[in-house]
Structures are given as C-alpha cells and as structure tokens.
Scaffold this motif. Structure first.
Motif, PDB file in Angstrom:
ATOM      1  N   GLY A  54      -5.467 -45.276 -23.272  1.00  0.00           N
ATOM      2  CA  GLY A  54      -6.187 -44.128 -23.796  1.00  0.00           C
ATOM      3  C   GLY A  54      -6.358 -42.981 -22.823  1.00  0.00           C
ATOM      4  O   GLY A  54      -7.028 -41.988 -23.145  1.00  0.00           O
ATOM      5  N   GLY A  55      -5.760 -43.092 -21.638  1.00  0.00           N
ATOM      6  CA  GLY A  55      -5.880 -42.040 -20.636  1.00  0.00           C
ATOM      7  C   GLY A  55      -4.772 -41.008 -20.729  1.00  0.00           C
ATOM      8  O   GLY A  55      -3.874 -41.086 -21.584  1.00  0.00           O
ATOM      9  N   HIS A  56      -4.834 -40.053 -19.820  1.00  0.00           N
ATOM     10  CA  HIS A  56      -3.855 -38.969 -19.777  1.00  0.00           C
ATOM     11  C   HIS A  56      -3.112 -39.048 -18.446  1.00  0.00           C
ATOM     12  O   HIS A  56      -3.727 -38.927 -17.379  1.00  0.00           O
ATOM     13  N   ALA A  57      -1.804 -39.248 -18.502  1.00  0.00           N
ATOM     14  CA  ALA A  57      -1.039 -39.431 -17.260  1.00  0.00           C
ATOM     15  C   ALA A  57       0.400 -39.002 -17.448  1.00  0.00           C
ATOM     16  O   ALA A  57       0.998 -39.189 -18.519  1.00  0.00           O
ATOM     17  N   LEU A  58       0.947 -38.418 -16.390  1.00  0.00           N
ATOM     18  CA  LEU A  58       2.360 -38.094 -16.296  1.00  0.00           C
ATOM     19  C   LEU A  58       2.882 -38.660 -14.983  1.00  0.00           C
ATOM     20  O   LEU A  58       2.107 -38.999 -14.086  1.00  0.00           O
ATOM     21  N   SER A  59       4.186 -38.741 -14.859  1.00  0.00           N
ATOM     22  CA  SER A  59       4.802 -39.154 -13.601  1.00  0.00           C
ATOM     23  C   SER A  59       5.797 -38.103 -13.157  1.00  0.00           C
ATOM     24  O   SER A  59       6.356 -37.377 -13.984  1.00  0.00           O
ATOM     25  N   CYS A  60       6.004 -38.020 -11.839  1.00  0.00           N
ATOM     26  CA  CYS A  60       6.920 -37.030 -11.280  1.00  0.00           C
ATOM     27  C   CYS A  60       7.529 -37.606 -10.011  1.00  0.00           C
ATOM     28  O   CYS A  60       6.800 -37.905  -9.058  1.00  0.00           O
ATOM     29  N   PRO A  61       8.855 -37.781  -9.962  1.00  0.00           N
ATOM     30  CA  PRO A  61       9.464 -38.301  -8.738  1.00  0.00           C
ATOM     31  C   PRO A  61       9.328 -37.302  -7.594  1.00  0.00           C
ATOM     32  O   PRO A  61       9.657 -36.126  -7.751  1.00  0.00           O
ATOM     33  N   VAL A  62       8.834 -37.785  -6.453  1.00  0.00           N
ATOM     34  CA  VAL A  62       8.565 -36.892  -5.319  1.00  0.00           C
ATOM     35  C   VAL A  62       8.875 -37.604  -4.015  1.00  0.00           C
ATOM     36  O   VAL A  62       8.449 -38.736  -3.800  1.00  0.00           O
ATOM     37  N   ASP A  63       9.592 -36.916  -3.147  1.00  0.00           N
ATOM     38  CA  ASP A  63       9.720 -37.272  -1.734  1.00  0.00           C
ATOM     39  C   ASP A  63       8.942 -36.214  -0.976  1.00  0.00           C
ATOM     40  O   ASP A  63       9.344 -35.039  -0.957  1.00  0.00           O
ATOM     41  N   VAL A  64       7.816 -36.582  -0.370  1.00  0.00           N
ATOM     42  CA  VAL A  64       6.923 -35.576   0.208  1.00  0.00           C
ATOM     43  C   VAL A  64       7.542 -34.828   1.377  1.00  0.00           C
ATOM     44  O   VAL A  64       7.024 -33.775   1.782  1.00  0.00           O
TER      45      VAL A  64
END
Length: 246
Positions: A54-64
């Motif tokens: 029920g939450g709000h979430a996205l993902s994003c591939p990242v190399d800092v």
C-alpha cells in the motif's frame, strides 16, 4: 496522519542493509520513496513489495560515482512524485586495510563512493531544494570517524570529509532552505564487510557484527527521527551504536 505523509525521499544504497530498512520504514510511515542502487533486481523487488503493502515507491538504477546517475535519480523522483524533500545518501564501501599496505585502488574506490558519491548527490539535489524553498540532506557517515582505529584510517578520512562537508554546507545555508544531518552508525548487521579484501580484517569485522551489531532498522529509526522534525528543527549529527560497543 503521519508526519511523513506526502514527504518524498530518495535513498541511495537502498538494495540492502540500512538503505533498504530506511525505505521500508519511511514508506510505512507515509513517505513516497525512490530506491537507488546498482543492483536493479533488488531495488525493483523492494519497491514492488512496498507498493504491494500500500505504499508509494519507485526504483532507479544508480552508481553514485557517476554524476549523471544522481541527476537521473533526482529527475526520476521529481517526475514520479512532483518534488524531492529528502535525499538520503547511504551508499558506501569499506575496503579497509592498514595504510602501509598501500591499497591505492581501495583508497580511490572509497573516495569515489563515500565522498564523491555524496558530492554528486548534493550537486543534483541542491538546485531542486533551492527552487522548492526546502530540502534535507541526510548522509550516513560512521562512528569510525569519531574513534580512529587501525585499518580504518582512509575509510574514516572519507567519512570525516563528509562530516566536514555537511557542516560547511549547513553554515552556508542560513536562509532556512536546507537542513543537513550526519548519521553515524556503529556496528550494524549489513553487507559492508563484503567489500573488505583482507580476509583477516573481514572476519574480525563480521565477528564484531555477530556479537553486538544493531539491526539496520535501528539506524532507519534514527534517520526517520531526523526527517520527521519540523522544518525549523535540524538534527545536525546523530550517533547510534550498540550499547556494548567499545
């Protein structure tokens, strides 16, 4: 209503450990979260589990270490949720060794991830914070920078550089727009030891973690405490360690 309802948080190093625990906790308290890490499969799975709950979430591939990846993270966050309120810079590595071992590759890697990665996040997030008129930088540093011990000199140096950076940035930001928080965990049960190439050191750290380390959720609660403060309250620095840690 939770104090985090409507708050938008991007988190690096979110595929496991402190980052994952923070994403789950903040989402459970009403925040929208964007999980960033190199392990795309893990952040995709965690984000889906948050949504299923029920939450709000996205993902994003990242190399800092790549500035463009942090700009993409900020863009993904703003496009997905309309704003960015908090950037949790949590990604870090610890290929620790004695300085005399001259592991210059390990030194460079720690500088690139632990310090440059934070700078890349600041460069991407700060213009958005300025435009919005508010924003919060939360960064995971370490108690290793508070009590210097053998084998951790360079690692501690990167963490203390970040601590100094945040304090300098805080003093430059007297217009009330920006809050900065340095979270210094002690021993925590994470995968950090996996980045340590020296088998003896790696096993010593793992032994310490097995004996007294905190669960990542304890640090996540500390991060939530800092984030939940009203805009006119800044938790500048917070140390959290096992009671039994020397």
């Amino acid at each position: 209503m939770s104090t985090l309802d409507g708050t938008v948080v991007a988190i690096t190093g979110a595929s496991s450990g402190i980052g994952e625990a923070t994403a789950r906790l903040l989402a459970g308290r009403g925040a929208a979260v964007v999980l960033a890490a190199r392990r795309t499969d893990r952040i995709d799975t965690i984000a889906q589990e948050i949504r299923d709950a029920g939450g709000h979430a996205l993902s994003c591939p990242v190399d800092v270490t790549r500035a463009e990846d942090l700009h993409r993270l900020v863009g993904t966050t703003v496009d997905g949720f309309g704003r960015l309120d908090v950037l949790v810079s949590n990604a870090g590595i610890a290929p620790i060794s004695q300085v005399a071992d001259l592991d210059t590759d390990g030194w460079t890697a720690m500088i690139d991830v632990n310090l440059r990665g934070v700078l890349n996040g600041i460069a991407a997030a700060l213009p958005v914070f300025r435009e919005q008129g508010r924003g919060h930088l939360v960064t995971t540093v370490s108690t290793a920078g508070l009590k210097i011990t053998p084998t951790m000199a360079v690692y501690a140096a990167t963490k203390n550089a970040v601590r100094t950076l945040l304090e300098g940035l805080r003093q430059e930001s007297t217009d009330g727009v920006l809050r900065t928080t340095a979270i210094s965990p002690g021993y925590v049960r994470t995968n950090l030891a996996d980045s340590m190439p020296d088998a003896t050191i790696r096993e010593r750290i793992r032994d310490n973690m097995r004996e007294s380390a905190l669960p990542p959720e304890a640090v996540a609660r500390a991060i939530a405490f800092a984030v939940e403060q009203p805009d006119d309250v800044e938790i500048g620095e917070l140390s959290i360690r096992p009671t039994a840690q020397g």
